[in-house]
Write a protein that holds these residues in place. Structure first.
Motif, PDB file in Angstrom:
ATOM      1  N   GLY A 148      56.339 -14.722  36.605  1.00 42.28           N
ATOM      2  CA  GLY A 148      57.418 -15.588  36.135  1.00 42.28           C
ATOM      3  C   GLY A 148      58.743 -14.855  36.140  1.00 42.28           C
ATOM      4  O   GLY A 148      58.839 -13.729  35.633  1.00 42.28           O
ATOM      5  N   TYR A 149      59.761 -15.489  36.720  1.00 43.58           N
ATOM      6  CA  TYR A 149      61.088 -14.868  36.793  1.00 43.58           C
ATOM      7  C   TYR A 149      62.053 -15.680  35.931  1.00 43.58           C
ATOM      8  O   TYR A 149      62.118 -16.899  36.036  1.00 43.58           O
ATOM      9  CB  TYR A 149      61.577 -14.842  38.246  1.00 43.58           C
ATOM     10  N   CYS A 150      62.804 -14.998  35.059  1.00 42.85           N
ATOM     11  CA  CYS A 150      63.787 -15.630  34.172  1.00 42.85           C
ATOM     12  C   CYS A 150      63.076 -16.679  33.294  1.00 42.85           C
ATOM     13  O   CYS A 150      62.028 -16.390  32.719  1.00 42.85           O
ATOM     14  CB  CYS A 150      64.924 -16.222  34.983  1.00 42.85           C
ATOM     15  N   LEU A 151      63.613 -17.878  33.190  1.00 37.26           N
ATOM     16  CA  LEU A 151      62.979 -18.914  32.375  1.00 37.26           C
ATOM     17  C   LEU A 151      61.578 -19.231  32.896  1.00 37.26           C
ATOM     18  O   LEU A 151      60.708 -19.670  32.132  1.00 37.26           O
ATOM     19  CB  LEU A 151      63.843 -20.176  32.350  1.00 37.26           C
ATOM     20  N   GLY A 152      61.359 -18.996  34.192  1.00 34.04           N
ATOM     21  CA  GLY A 152      60.012 -19.156  34.739  1.00 34.04           C
ATOM     22  C   GLY A 152      59.021 -18.228  34.060  1.00 34.04           C
ATOM     23  O   GLY A 152      57.835 -18.541  33.933  1.00 34.04           O
ATOM     24  N   GLY A 153      59.504 -17.067  33.588  1.00 33.04           N
ATOM     25  CA  GLY A 153      58.647 -16.148  32.846  1.00 33.04           C
ATOM     26  C   GLY A 153      58.277 -16.691  31.478  1.00 33.04           C
ATOM     27  O   GLY A 153      57.154 -16.500  31.002  1.00 33.04           O
ATOM     28  N   THR A 154      59.205 -17.392  30.853  1.00 34.73           N
ATOM     29  CA  THR A 154      58.928 -18.041  29.563  1.00 34.73           C
ATOM     30  C   THR A 154      57.869 -19.116  29.738  1.00 34.73           C
ATOM     31  O   THR A 154      56.898 -19.197  28.979  1.00 34.73           O
ATOM     32  CB  THR A 154      60.210 -18.676  28.990  1.00 34.73           C
ATOM     33  N   ILE A 155      58.056 -19.931  30.768  1.00 36.19           N
ATOM     34  CA  ILE A 155      57.101 -21.010  31.050  1.00 36.19           C
ATOM     35  C   ILE A 155      55.738 -20.431  31.414  1.00 36.19           C
ATOM     36  O   ILE A 155      54.698 -20.926  30.948  1.00 36.19           O
ATOM     37  CB  ILE A 155      57.644 -21.894  32.188  1.00 36.19           C
TER      38      ILE A 155
END
Length: 363
Positions: A148-155
């Motif tokens: 996950g990168y950026c907010l993708g990491g949160t998700i």
């Protein structure tokens, strides 16, 4: 009688290259007035293996497959994911396929007004979870690595905490986890937490968070640094290679996508205001999201010069998960430059090699 004449230090006047200057200024003006066609992005060979609504699951086959465990990328909901495959030679996805990994990328697509009710719950369970299952079935793999990168990491972290799928490795880069740490202006944060700024009312008016609002938000946070790229362009507009790379990145920075209204309300209220993820109070369709449920091998990557996601916002991830194998990396890069330098695939490969089941070569 002998006299000495003092030599004067003179600064040589630079040679004026009319051709170079004409090319530099004309190219700069053409770009600024949008006289040139869009640059090509997304260079690595791929094929669509699954679609849902506006979303597409892309498969990038390894050039020469070396590992049994495929990689599954989850990107932010704010931007288009082609930043992960921007420039030939330094692309994250291209680099990993050349290193022997099969790569999958979930492209969320561009939501329309009709998608305003799509929530984080929907994205995580109906899109991400089903996408991972499809990737496992398509690859025939028994386990998968989620990146996950950026907010993708949160998700990706929220998903990993409630996932039933066999996630072997979880990698999060420049990831917001602890929302009590903010890079936004203090008055914004204070107003949101006190309820002076009602995000719900804004969403009721627009349905989705408009891309122009998102663009303005990021420009406000990054100013005056935001104007630096234009100075660089003016200086190097005669350099074809530099200009092509600059135009691809410029295209990405301007192509924010609508953020579905329901999901944005959850992001702003449940995460940004109430910090429910760190507190263990977040639920996804009735399932409690406890990061302690994550037992996959973990790699957390932060960027030293990241002005958008401070290191302190990502670090709590190391303590909140139950993984026995945990690694933390602080990289000499910025929030975006981490994806552009070509170093990120190498960093991932160094960590993934021993955690991705190397395929034995037949004699």
């Amino acid at each position: 009688m002998t006299t000495k004449t003092r030599e004067r230090n003179t600064v040589p006047f630079p040679t004026f290259d009319m051709v170079k200057e004409w090319k530099r200024w004309s190219r700069f003006m053409n770009i600024m007035t949008e006289m040139e066609s869009d640059p090509k992005v997304g260079h690595t060979p791929r094929q669509a293996v699954w679609k849902k609504n506006k979303s597409t699951l892309w498969y990038y086959p390894a050039v020469e497959k070396k590992y049994d465990v495929p990689l599954f990328f989850v990107y932010s909901l704010f931007n288009k994911p082609f930043i992960l495959d921007l420039n030939p030679g330094s692309s994250i996805i291209e680099g990993l396929t050349k290193l022997g990994y099969d790569v999958y990328l979930l492209d969320w697509g561009t939501p329309g007004y009709e998608d305003k009710e799509i929530s984080l719950d929907d994205y995580i369970l109906d899109y991400l979870q089903k996408g991972v299952r499809r990737a496992l079935r398509h690859s025939g793999a028994e386990e998968i690595s989620v990146i996950g990168y950026c907010l993708g990491g949160t998700i990706a972290s929220i998903y990993a905490a409630i996932a039933e799928e066999p996630i072997k490795n979880l990698i999060v880069a420049t990831v917001p986890i602890d929302f009590s740490v903010q890079s936004a202006p203090d008055k914004w944060v204070e107003g949101m937490r006190k309820g002076d700024y009602n995000i719900d009312r804004l969403i009721e008016v627009y349905g989705n968070m408009p891309p122009a609002f998102v663009n303005a938000m990021f420009r406000s946070i990054s100013a005056p640094v935001y104007f630096t790229p234009y100075v660089q362009l003016l200086t190097k507009a005669h350099d074809e290679r530099f200009v092509e790379r600059w135009r691809r990145l410029d295209k990405w920075t301007k192509e924010h996508v609508p953020f579905t209204g329901e999901a944005f309300k959850q992001l702003a209220n449940d995460l940004g205001r109430d910090n429910k993820l760190v507190k263990g109070e977040l639920t996804i369709r009735g399932k409690k999201v406890d990061l302690a449920n994550i037992k996959a091998d973990l790699l957390v990557v932060t960027s030293k010069y990241d002005h958008l996601i401070p290191e302190e916002q990502s670090l709590p991830m190391m303590e909140l998960v139950s993984s026995e194998d945990k690694t933390y990396k602080l990289v000499e890069a910025g929030h975006v430059s981490l994806a552009l330098s070509g170093k990120f695939p190498v960093l991932l490969d160094e960590w993934l090699t021993e955690r991705s089941n190397l395929i034995a070569k037949s004699k």
